[in-house]
Design a protein around this motif. Structure first.
Motif, PDB file in Angstrom:
ATOM      1  N   ALA A 161      -9.479   4.037  -7.583  1.00 25.86           N
ATOM      2  CA  ALA A 161      -8.939   4.704  -6.399  1.00 25.86           C
ATOM      3  C   ALA A 161      -7.566   4.171  -5.994  1.00 25.86           C
ATOM      4  N   LEU A 162      -7.424   2.847  -5.930  1.00 19.52           N
ATOM      5  CA  LEU A 162      -6.158   2.262  -5.487  1.00 19.52           C
ATOM      6  C   LEU A 162      -5.037   2.434  -6.505  1.00 19.52           C
ATOM      7  N   PRO A 163      -5.189   1.984  -7.760  1.00 19.06           N
ATOM      8  CA  PRO A 163      -4.062   2.118  -8.692  1.00 19.06           C
ATOM      9  C   PRO A 163      -3.706   3.562  -9.015  1.00 19.06           C
ATOM     10  N   PHE A 164      -4.694   4.444  -9.139  1.00 20.49           N
ATOM     11  CA  PHE A 164      -4.400   5.849  -9.421  1.00 20.49           C
ATOM     12  C   PHE A 164      -3.578   6.460  -8.289  1.00 20.49           C
ATOM     13  N   SER A 165      -3.955   6.133  -7.050  1.00 21.13           N
ATOM     14  CA  SER A 165      -3.217   6.664  -5.896  1.00 21.13           C
ATOM     15  C   SER A 165      -1.807   6.091  -5.827  1.00 21.13           C
ATOM     16  N   LEU A 166      -1.682   4.793  -6.096  1.00 24.90           N
ATOM     17  CA  LEU A 166      -0.357   4.159  -6.049  1.00 24.90           C
ATOM     18  C   LEU A 166       0.580   4.752  -7.097  1.00 24.90           C
ATOM     19  N   PHE A 167       0.072   4.976  -8.309  1.00 18.91           N
ATOM     20  CA  PHE A 167       0.916   5.575  -9.340  1.00 18.91           C
ATOM     21  C   PHE A 167       1.327   6.997  -8.938  1.00 18.91           C
ATOM     22  N   ALA A 168       0.408   7.754  -8.352  1.00 11.15           N
ATOM     23  CA  ALA A 168       0.735   9.120  -7.942  1.00 11.15           C
ATOM     24  C   ALA A 168       1.816   9.121  -6.858  1.00 11.15           C
ATOM     25  N   TYR A 169       1.694   8.224  -5.885  1.00 11.21           N
ATOM     26  CA  TYR A 169       2.720   8.134  -4.843  1.00 11.21           C
ATOM     27  C   TYR A 169       4.035   7.612  -5.412  1.00 11.21           C
ATOM     28  N   ALA A 170       3.956   6.661  -6.335  1.00 11.19           N
ATOM     29  CA  ALA A 170       5.165   6.096  -6.922  1.00 11.19           C
ATOM     30  C   ALA A 170       5.977   7.158  -7.646  1.00 11.19           C
ATOM     31  N   GLU A 171       5.289   8.057  -8.337  1.00 12.72           N
ATOM     32  CA  GLU A 171       6.003   9.053  -9.138  1.00 12.72           C
ATOM     33  C   GLU A 171       6.601  10.186  -8.314  1.00 12.72           C
ATOM     34  N   LEU A 172       6.433  10.123  -6.994  1.00 15.22           N
ATOM     35  CA  LEU A 172       7.186  11.035  -6.135  1.00 15.22           C
ATOM     36  C   LEU A 172       8.656  10.674  -6.127  1.00 15.22           C
ATOM     37  N   THR A 173       8.952   9.384  -6.365  1.00 14.42           N
ATOM     38  CA  THR A 173      10.333   8.920  -6.232  1.00 14.42           C
ATOM     39  C   THR A 173      10.876   8.190  -7.453  1.00 14.42           C
ATOM     40  N   ILE A 174      10.032   7.872  -8.418  1.00 18.01           N
ATOM     41  CA  ILE A 174      10.522   7.217  -9.633  1.00 18.01           C
ATOM     42  C   ILE A 174      10.129   8.049 -10.838  1.00 18.01           C
TER      43      ILE A 174
END
Length: 326
Positions: free
Chosen positions: A108-121
């Motif tokens: 839950a945590l890493p999958f969500s973080l990667f999804a949010y990260a790829e909004l801007t990177i």
């Protein structure tokens, strides 16, 4: 990522059923060797393309929605596999409690973080950040796992790996052109995997349940966690974009479901040391996919830094033979 799931604890889960794996190994050695190499390549491609699929998914849906869809499709694949093999979910409140924590840290945590990260990177940078997971894992294991002892080679690998991270980020240029928040999220996602792995090793390594039932339960719990969180931060989509939806479905069914089943088979057949080598192909494929398909820009610091990261990660694994998390 890849991921995935996981994964990143397959060697620990697999030790729970070593006797069972021994009984099902095929005696036809030449055919098995060809088979595992083919599956190794498929797994590398699936996890390498996962970061591209995340990026495409976020073009139509919110990051939490991408993660929820990913987990739901992945859980469906594992539930189907459990039904075929007539496996049952694990029992015991204590086991489910530990699995809930593992589901948060490893899914839950890493999958969500990667999804949010790829909004801007770019997806290329996310894939390279994922490759730092073995570095975080080695650093944490020296503190949290008493059986791990630092050696000069492993410490050198750790230093080299993080030098590679600074090269990717262009630290001497003041991280010019990079989104600091998105990059930090991707690095935190990669850090979450070894934290989860250490937790699982300390709490679930003695379980008598099969790795398939344990991971199926873990993904189910992660899906429920996102099902609770997602409505609180996102609104229901007014329309469903087809391409992003297909990307999320592929990300879940292939990158989070099928990939885990393939990885289990590899660990059982060739051992975790060989199976973990897939880690070093993921950023290469992620970078190639991002540049070729998404037309993402690629400065010289990205491939050079990625090679340094992978070299450092390889050095940290020389003596421990430990798997990393994607």
């Amino acid at each position: 990522m890849c991921y995935e799931i996981a994964g990143r604890i397959v060697d620990v889960m697999s030790t729970m059923t070593a006797a069972t794996r021994t009984r099902v190994r095929t005696p036809r050695r030449p055919r098995a060797r060809l088979g595992w190499r083919l599956r190794f390549g498929v797994l590398s491609l699936i996890w390498g393309f996962s970061f591209l699929l995340i990026k495409v998914g976020t073009h139509g849906y919110a990051p939490f929605q991408v993660t929820l869809g990913r987990l739901a499709f992945g859980t469906a694949v594992l539930v189907a596999a459990m039904a075929v093999k007539r496996e049952r979910l694990p029992r015991g409140a204590r086991t489910w409690g530990h699995l809930a924590v593992a589901a948060f840290l490893l899914n839950a945590l890493p999958f969500s973080l990667f999804a949010y990260a790829e909004l801007t990177i770019p997806s290329t940078l996310a894939g390279i950040c994922n490759a730092t997971s073995p570095l975080w894992g080695m650093a944490l294991s020296l503190v949290a796992l008493s059986e791990d002892r630092p050696t000069r080679l492993r410490v050198a690998g750790l230093g080299l790996g993080f030098l590679g991270v600074l090269t990717v980020l262009g630290a001497w240029q003041g991280f010019h052109g990079l989104d600091a928040t998105g990059t930090a999220m991707a690095l935190l996602a990669s850090l979450s995997y070894p934290i989860g792995w250490i937790y699982v090793r300390r709490t679930l390594a003695g379980s008598s349940h099969s790795h398939l039932s344990m991971t199926g339960a873990q993904l189910l719990l992660a899906t429920l966690q996102l099902a609770v969180i997602t409505p609180l931060f996102t609104s229901f989509p007014t329309h469903f974009s087809l391409l992003p939806l297909l990307a999320v479905a592929a990300l879940g069914a292939l990158g989070t479901g099928l990939a885990v089943l393939i990885q289990y088979g590899l660990v059982a057949e060739v051992g975790p040391t060989t199976a973990q080598m897939v880690t070093y192909f993921i950023p290469v494929i992620a970078t190639a996919a991002g540049v070729a398909i998404l037309n993402e820009s690629l400065a010289w610091t990205t491939p050079v830094g990625a090679l340094i990261v992978l070299a450092g990660a390889a050095l940290t694994q020389v003596e421990s033979g430990r798997r990393s998390r994607i």
